[in-house]
Design an enzyme around this catalytic site. Structure first.
Site, mmCIF file in Angstrom:
data_model
loop_
_atom_site.group_PDB
_atom_site.id
_atom_site.type_symbol
_atom_site.label_atom_id
_atom_site.label_comp_id
_atom_site.label_asym_id
_atom_site.label_seq_id
_atom_site.Cartn_x
_atom_site.Cartn_y
_atom_site.Cartn_z
ATOM 1 N N ASP A 278 28.820 -14.995 30.747
ATOM 2 C CA ASP A 278 28.264 -16.144 29.572
ATOM 3 C C ASP A 278 27.758 -17.221 30.633
ATOM 4 O OD1 ASP A 278 27.697 -17.285 27.898
ATOM 5 O OD2 ASP A 278 29.279 -17.158 26.354
ATOM 6 N N ASP B 27 21.739 -15.172 27.796
ATOM 7 C CA ASP B 27 22.276 -15.946 28.010
ATOM 8 C C ASP B 27 23.962 -15.222 28.267
ATOM 9 O OD1 ASP B 27 22.901 -17.171 26.397
ATOM 10 O OD2 ASP B 27 24.422 -18.848 27.422
ATOM 11 N N GLU B 28 23.084 -14.356 28.195
ATOM 12 C CA GLU B 28 24.916 -12.956 28.297
ATOM 13 C C GLU B 28 24.610 -11.804 28.186
ATOM 14 O OE1 GLU B 28 27.404 -14.057 24.673
ATOM 15 O OE2 GLU B 28 27.151 -15.801 24.612
HETATM 16 MG MG MG Z 1 26.529 -19.325 27.310
#
Ligand code: MG
Length: 406
Positions: free
Chosen positions: A10, A106-107
């Protein structure tokens, strides 16, 4: 079968971190990334660690953020850059496995079971990824290492920013069980409230509760969350081409106070349309039918559908049609308790673009789309709260429902 090793990576404060790479002069200032004032009613999409210290929260208005911190630096989003960095991140992950499942921009989950021997195990791989990302991109990631996806995700949330947490069968009682049930993936607000009323407050409580008891109360979902709490999630890491496609995508809210009048209804509908549109774009699809469900204070419910021509993945187009249905079907002074917007008859986005649009229109839509994509981040965050799938294993649909947070 041998135990799996799953990583969840993350990127920390992703939008804000990328903006700070582009604007190093603000490194130590409180910074918030905000959508355009007129289009987004000035909503905070992301903030850096300094802004966080002032109590600034994602999804609050610029107005209230500025009240908390008058010197707050407001930066417009650069979605192209976020996509670029997202690709770079995943390119780094690809050095360690080809089993990568992106979750939002974003993960990502990584199944590194097959590369453990080469690199010396899950923790060693996580350390390498953290170093690669920092050295090559200047970003930090939090990484969870575990034997299933749900616990890997918990692990990446456990130590932020720039932390690595391994959750094993040995330490899960110590790390996972004391956490509140709400930190478990796919447990929504209403389920949390119901569980708390039953005295189930932590994941440990949930793991200890009987699965039959939970099934009676929550149906299939009860069995699922019970398994998750006990570390029995066997969900595979799916590369995008293997993922289930939803038949419809919807979002609804029960408001804490009733909405009366078109302006209030428009305000209520906007975030729902934005979220549905973001989900559509994330799946690279467009909808050709919109369904609006409205419920009054006596729980009387109506549901109406309207075609979307041309098929769309834009919040503005969904909103316009939803308002049209509202005006047609609802008398203006009648209070509204709940609203749900659902996109139906979904198809792939590309086909529609080629056949239905001339270039100029296409360009306009592309601009609008880029703009709307800036809010995809928070929408996907909401989605993780309360994703629910079609019941009884029928055609899957993605639908979330949340209570108004006022
Ligand atoms: Mg994040």
């Amino acid at each position: 079968m041998a135990e799996r090793t799953i990583l969840h990576c993350d990127a920390n404060s992703f939008f804000a971190s990328v903006e700070l790479l582009l604007h190093p002069e603000y490194k130590d200032a409180p910074v918030a990334v905000c959508g355009s004032e007129e289009e987004r009613r000035g909503i905070v999409l992301a903030k850096n660690a300094v802004a966080k210290k002032y109590g600034i929260e994602t999804a609050e208005t610029v107005y209230s953020a500025k009240k908390k911190c008058p010197q707050l630096v407001i930066l417009p989003p650069h979605y192209d850059q976020y996509v670029k960095y997202s690709r770079e991140l995943n390119r780094i992950y690809e050095r360690y496995t080809d089993r990568i499942e992106p979750f939002g921009i974003d993960e990502s989950w990584l199944d590194v079971t097959g590369s453990r021997r080469l690199f010396g195990g899950g923790l060693a791989i996580a350390e390498r990824i953290r170093g690669d990302v920092k050295n090559e991109l200047g970003l930090t990631v939090s990484i969870g290492v575990s034997f299933n996806k749900v616990f890997a995700k918990l692990g990446s949330d456990y130590k932020k920013p720039d932390g690595i947490t391994e959750i094993t069968r040995e330490n899960m009682g110590q790390i996972v069980h004391p956490l509140p049930v709400g930190t478990l993936l796919f447990i929504g607000r209403r389920t949390i409230e119901a569980l708390e009323k039953m005295g189930i407050k932590t994941i440990g409580d949930l793991a200890a509760a009987g699965p039959l008891f939970l099934e009676k109360r929550f149906g299939k979902h009860g069995v699922t969350i019970s398994r998750y709490a006990r570390g029995e999630d066997e969900g595979p890491v799916l590369v995008p081409s293997e993922q289930d496609r939803a038949k419809s995508i919807g979002s609804g809210v029960t408001f804490s106070s009733d909405l009366v009048g078109e302006e209030a209804v428009e305000r209520g509908l906007m975030p729902l349309c934005e979220e549905v549109a973001a989900q559509l774009r994330y799946q690279n699809r467009v909808a050709s039918t919109l369904s609006l469900t409205v419920r009054d204070e006596f729980l009387r419910t109506i549901s109406r559908q309207i075609p979307l021509t041309p098929p769309t993945d834009l919040a503005k187009a969904l909103l316009d049609r939803a308002l049209e249905l509202y005006r047609l079907e609802w008398s203006p002074q009648k209070p509204i308790r709940m609203l749900t917007v659902t996109a139906m008859n979904l198809c792939e986005a590309e086909a529609e673009q080629i056949t239905l649009f001339d270039e100029e229109q296409h360009e306009k839509r592309q601009k609008r789309r880029d703009l709307e994509k800036t809010v995809d981040e928070i929408r996907s965050k909401y989605g993780k709260d309360a994703l629910s799938y079609g019941q009884n294993g029928t055609a899957p649909s993605v639908r979330r429902h949340r209570r108004d947070e006022n």
